[in-house]
Design a protein around this motif. Structure first.
Motif, PDB file in Angstrom:
ATOM      1  N   HIS A 151      -3.480  -9.852  -7.430  1.00  0.00           N
ATOM      2  CA  HIS A 151      -3.256 -11.267  -7.094  1.00  0.00           C
ATOM      3  C   HIS A 151      -4.629 -11.924  -6.950  1.00  0.00           C
ATOM      4  O   HIS A 151      -5.395 -11.591  -6.035  1.00  0.00           O
ATOM      5  N   GLU A 152      -4.947 -12.806  -7.901  1.00  0.00           N
ATOM      6  CA  GLU A 152      -6.253 -13.473  -7.951  1.00  0.00           C
ATOM      7  C   GLU A 152      -7.365 -12.426  -7.955  1.00  0.00           C
ATOM      8  O   GLU A 152      -7.434 -11.619  -8.876  1.00  0.00           O
ATOM      9  N   ASP A 153      -8.226 -12.395  -6.930  1.00  0.00           N
ATOM     10  CA  ASP A 153      -9.359 -11.464  -6.952  1.00  0.00           C
ATOM     11  C   ASP A 153      -9.104 -10.211  -6.120  1.00  0.00           C
ATOM     12  O   ASP A 153     -10.031  -9.489  -5.756  1.00  0.00           O
ATOM     13  N   ARG A 154      -7.822  -9.930  -5.827  1.00  0.00           N
ATOM     14  CA  ARG A 154      -7.484  -8.787  -4.976  1.00  0.00           C
ATOM     15  C   ARG A 154      -6.525  -7.826  -5.685  1.00  0.00           C
ATOM     16  O   ARG A 154      -5.752  -8.221  -6.555  1.00  0.00           O
ATOM     17  N   VAL A 155      -6.603  -6.583  -5.257  1.00  0.00           N
ATOM     18  CA  VAL A 155      -5.725  -5.546  -5.787  1.00  0.00           C
ATOM     19  C   VAL A 155      -5.073  -4.827  -4.604  1.00  0.00           C
ATOM     20  O   VAL A 155      -5.687  -4.651  -3.548  1.00  0.00           O
ATOM     21  N   LEU A 156      -3.817  -4.436  -4.780  1.00  0.00           N
ATOM     22  CA  LEU A 156      -3.114  -3.714  -3.724  1.00  0.00           C
ATOM     23  C   LEU A 156      -3.354  -2.217  -3.888  1.00  0.00           C
ATOM     24  O   LEU A 156      -3.069  -1.646  -4.945  1.00  0.00           O
ATOM     25  N   LEU A 157      -3.863  -1.592  -2.838  1.00  0.00           N
ATOM     26  CA  LEU A 157      -4.091  -0.155  -2.845  1.00  0.00           C
ATOM     27  C   LEU A 157      -3.382   0.471  -1.651  1.00  0.00           C
ATOM     28  O   LEU A 157      -3.307  -0.129  -0.577  1.00  0.00           O
ATOM     29  N   ALA A 158      -2.859   1.669  -1.862  1.00  0.00           N
ATOM     30  CA  ALA A 158      -2.064   2.341  -0.838  1.00  0.00           C
ATOM     31  C   ALA A 158      -2.667   3.702  -0.512  1.00  0.00           C
ATOM     32  O   ALA A 158      -3.456   4.265  -1.278  1.00  0.00           O
ATOM     33  N   GLN A 159      -2.247   4.224   0.628  1.00  0.00           N
ATOM     34  CA  GLN A 159      -2.770   5.504   1.110  1.00  0.00           C
ATOM     35  C   GLN A 159      -1.616   6.375   1.579  1.00  0.00           C
ATOM     36  O   GLN A 159      -0.755   5.939   2.338  1.00  0.00           O
ATOM     37  N   LYS A 160      -1.603   7.604   1.085  1.00  0.00           N
ATOM     38  CA  LYS A 160      -0.590   8.566   1.501  1.00  0.00           C
ATOM     39  C   LYS A 160      -1.124   9.437   2.638  1.00  0.00           C
ATOM     40  O   LYS A 160      -2.344   9.603   2.776  1.00  0.00           O
ATOM     41  N   PRO A 161      -0.250  10.014   3.456  1.00  0.00           N
ATOM     42  CA  PRO A 161      -0.698  10.937   4.497  1.00  0.00           C
ATOM     43  C   PRO A 161      -1.487  12.101   3.892  1.00  0.00           C
ATOM     44  O   PRO A 161      -1.118  12.630   2.842  1.00  0.00           O
ATOM     45  N   GLY A 162      -2.576  12.466   4.525  1.00  0.00           N
ATOM     46  CA  GLY A 162      -3.402  13.575   4.051  1.00  0.00           C
ATOM     47  C   GLY A 162      -4.495  13.184   3.088  1.00  0.00           C
ATOM     48  O   GLY A 162      -5.268  14.033   2.651  1.00  0.00           O
ATOM     49  N   TRP A 163      -4.579  11.909   2.732  1.00  0.00           N
ATOM     50  CA  TRP A 163      -5.597  11.455   1.784  1.00  0.00           C
ATOM     51  C   TRP A 163      -6.940  11.144   2.444  1.00  0.00           C
ATOM     52  O   TRP A 163      -7.885  10.795   1.749  1.00  0.00           O
ATOM     53  N   GLY A 164      -7.014  11.212   3.739  1.00  0.00           N
ATOM     54  CA  GLY A 164      -8.264  10.840   4.389  1.00  0.00           C
ATOM     55  C   GLY A 164      -8.513   9.349   4.247  1.00  0.00           C
ATOM     56  O   GLY A 164      -7.649   8.528   4.547  1.00  0.00           O
ATOM     57  N   LYS A 165      -9.687   8.981   3.725  1.00  0.00           N
ATOM     58  CA  LYS A 165     -10.040   7.571   3.564  1.00  0.00           C
ATOM     59  C   LYS A 165      -9.704   7.037   2.166  1.00  0.00           C
ATOM     60  O   LYS A 165      -9.963   5.886   1.855  1.00  0.00           O
ATOM     61  N   ARG A 166      -9.138   7.888   1.330  1.00  0.00           N
ATOM     62  CA  ARG A 166      -8.909   7.500  -0.065  1.00  0.00           C
ATOM     63  C   ARG A 166      -7.675   6.620  -0.226  1.00  0.00           C
ATOM     64  O   ARG A 166      -6.643   6.846   0.394  1.00  0.00           O
ATOM     65  N   TYR A 167      -7.807   5.635  -1.115  1.00  0.00           N
ATOM     66  CA  TYR A 167      -6.707   4.751  -1.484  1.00  0.00           C
ATOM     67  C   TYR A 167      -6.532   4.791  -3.004  1.00  0.00           C
ATOM     68  O   TYR A 167      -7.476   5.089  -3.741  1.00  0.00           O
ATOM     69  N   SER A 168      -5.318   4.469  -3.449  1.00  0.00           N
ATOM     70  CA  SER A 168      -5.065   4.400  -4.887  1.00  0.00           C
ATOM     71  C   SER A 168      -3.951   3.391  -5.147  1.00  0.00           C
ATOM     72  O   SER A 168      -3.446   2.744  -4.229  1.00  0.00           O
ATOM     73  N   ILE A 169      -3.580   3.274  -6.421  1.00  0.00           N
ATOM     74  CA  ILE A 169      -2.522   2.341  -6.799  1.00  0.00           C
ATOM     75  C   ILE A 169      -1.149   2.992  -6.607  1.00  0.00           C
ATOM     76  O   ILE A 169      -1.030   4.199  -6.429  1.00  0.00           O
ATOM     77  N   ILE A 170      -0.114   2.177  -6.661  1.00  0.00           N
ATOM     78  CA  ILE A 170       1.257   2.649  -6.472  1.00  0.00           C
ATOM     79  C   ILE A 170       1.651   3.573  -7.631  1.00  0.00           C
ATOM     80  O   ILE A 170       1.303   3.327  -8.789  1.00  0.00           O
ATOM     81  N   ALA A 171       2.401   4.630  -7.305  1.00  0.00           N
ATOM     82  CA  ALA A 171       2.830   5.582  -8.335  1.00  0.00           C
ATOM     83  C   ALA A 171       4.212   6.110  -8.002  1.00  0.00           C
ATOM     84  O   ALA A 171       4.605   6.160  -6.829  1.00  0.00           O
ATOM     85  N   GLY A 172       4.948   6.506  -9.040  1.00  0.00           N
ATOM     86  CA  GLY A 172       6.259   7.092  -8.806  1.00  0.00           C
ATOM     87  C   GLY A 172       6.879   7.617 -10.093  1.00  0.00           C
ATOM     88  O   GLY A 172       6.526   7.175 -11.196  1.00  0.00           O
ATOM     89  N   PHE A 173       7.801   8.563  -9.948  1.00  0.00           N
ATOM     90  CA  PHE A 173       8.458   9.164 -11.096  1.00  0.00           C
ATOM     91  C   PHE A 173       9.578   8.269 -11.624  1.00  0.00           C
ATOM     92  O   PHE A 173      10.236   7.549 -10.882  1.00  0.00           O
ATOM     93  N   VAL A 174       9.776   8.351 -12.933  1.00  0.00           N
ATOM     94  CA  VAL A 174      10.822   7.586 -13.600  1.00  0.00           C
ATOM     95  C   VAL A 174      12.173   8.263 -13.368  1.00  0.00           C
ATOM     96  O   VAL A 174      12.304   9.478 -13.528  1.00  0.00           O
ATOM     97  N   ASP A 175      13.168   7.467 -12.992  1.00  0.00           N
ATOM     98  CA  ASP A 175      14.523   7.988 -12.791  1.00  0.00           C
ATOM     99  C   ASP A 175      15.269   8.089 -14.123  1.00  0.00           C
ATOM    100  O   ASP A 175      14.920   7.409 -15.089  1.00  0.00           O
ATOM    101  N   PRO A 176      16.334   8.913 -14.170  1.00  0.00           N
ATOM    102  CA  PRO A 176      17.179   8.942 -15.370  1.00  0.00           C
ATOM    103  C   PRO A 176      17.742   7.555 -15.681  1.00  0.00           C
ATOM    104  O   PRO A 176      18.065   6.787 -14.777  1.00  0.00           O
TER     105      PRO A 176
END
Length: 276
Positions: A151-176
Motif C-alpha cells: 500500500h503506497e510506500d509500505r509492505v505488510l510483513l508477518a512473523q511466525k512463532p520461533g522466527w526471532g526478529k525475522r519477518y516475511s510475506i504472507i504464505a500458504g498452501f493451495v487448497d483442492p
C-alpha cells in the motif's frame, strides 16, 4: 541461462560411465572440496548406498543421486544442509534440490497407496506403477502462494512463532479445487484480515523441503484492518521500503520478492525526492 537437465528415461538404470553425484546422508548433502562428488557407480559402491537414481544428463555428463546409510564413511567429505549449499550456484544447486526430492519420493513410495502392494521401480517421470492393481503414482508437489501485500510506500510483513526478529510475506498452501488467485485472497483474509486487489504474478521457485512449489504474487491492499490468525502468526505490521526488518535469507523467493519491491520503491521515491 544455465544449461538444463535432460531427464533420464529410466531413473532406475544407472549408467556405468563417471558422473556427478549428489550424495545425501541423514538429509544432508555431502560435498568434496565444496562440490558434488564425481566418479562412477562402481567407485561409489564402497559407500554402500541404500538408494541410487539416475537423474539425467547435463551437457553429456550423467547426474546421479544416492542416499547413504548412517554408518557410511565420510572420509574426505563434508556434510551440509541443502539450504547452506546455495554457494554451489546454478545449475548445481537446482539439481541438488531435484536429487533430494527424487530420493525422498523413491524412499516414501515403496508401497502402493491404493492396495498396499509393493510398488514397481521408479520409471519415466519418476512414476511408480503397482504391479498388483496398476495404479500409477507420481512425485508429490505441493503448491503454495507467497503474497507481497503493498500500500503506497509500505509492505505488510508477518512473523511466525520461533522466527526471532525475522519477518516475511504472507504464505500458504493451495487448497483442492482452488485457483492460485483464490488462494491469495483466502490466505490474506484468514491470516491478517485484509482484502486485496490487483493480484499480479511475480515468479515461482521449487522449494525441496520436502516438495513445495512456491508461487509469488503481489497484491494491493484495498480494505480491512489487521486482525491476526493467532494460531499462525504472532505479529504483522506495515513497513516502509527503507525501514525493513530482518528478512529471510537471499536464497528464498520471499526475500527476492521483497528485495525487488524495495528496489522499485527506492527508485520511485528517490526520483520524487530529487525532483525527477
Amino acid at each position: 541461462m544455465p544449461p538444463s537437465l535432460l531427464r533420464a528415461a529410466n531413473p532406475s538404470q544407472i549408467p556405468g560411465e563417471p558422473g556427478v553425484w549428489f550424495l545425501f546422508r541423514g538429509g544432508e548433502l555431502l560435498l568434496k572440496e565444496g562440490a558434488p562428488v564425481q566418479g562412477s557407480a562402481q567407485e561409489l559402491s564402497r559407500l554402500e548406498p541404500t538408494l541410487v537414481l539416475h537423474l539425467g544428463q547435463l551437457e553429456g555428463t550423467p547426474m546421479l543421486a544416492a542416499e547413504l546409510p548412517p554408518e557410511a564413511s565420510l572420509e574426505g567429505l563434508t556434510s551440509v544442509g541443502l539450504r547452506a549449499a546455495f554457494s554451489l550456484g546454478e545449475p548445481l544447486y537446482g539439481l541438488a534440490g531435484y536429487a533430494q526430492q527424487a530420493l525422498y519420493w523413491a524412499r516414501t513410495s515403496a508401497f502402493c497407496g491404493t492396495c498396499g502392494h509393493a510398488n514397481g521401480p521408479v520409471g519415466r517421470d519418476l512414476a511408480r506403477t503397482c504391479p498388483n492393481c496398476g495404479q500409477a503414482t507420481y512425485p508429490r508437489v505441493s503448491p503454495a502462494v507467497l503474497v507481497l501485500i503493498h500500500h503506497e510506500d509500505r509492505v505488510l510483513l508477518a512473523q511466525k512463532p520461533g522466527w526471532g526478529k525475522r519477518y516475511s510475506i504472507i504464505a500458504g498452501f493451495v487448497d483442492p479445487q482452488e485457483s492460485l488467485e483464490e488462494c491469495v485472497r483466502r490466505e490474506t483474509r484468514e491470516e491478517v484480515g485484509l482484502e486485496v486487489g490487483e493480484i499480479r504474478y511475480l515468479a515461482s521457485q521449487p522449494w525441496p523441503f520436502p516438495h513445495q512449489l512456491m508461487v509469488a504474487f503481489s497484491a494491493k491492499w484495498v480494505g480491512g484492518a489487521l486482525k491476526l490468525e493467532e494460531e499462525e502468526l504472532q505479529d504483522a505490521r506495515w513497513f516502509r521500503w527503507d525501514e525493513l526488518p530482518e528478512l529471510p535469507p537471499p536464497i528464498s523467493l520471499s526475500r527476492q520478492v521483497i528485495d525487488g519491491w524495495a528496489k522499485r520503491q527506492r527508485e520511485r521515491w528517490g526520483a520524487r525526492a530529487s525532483g525527477g
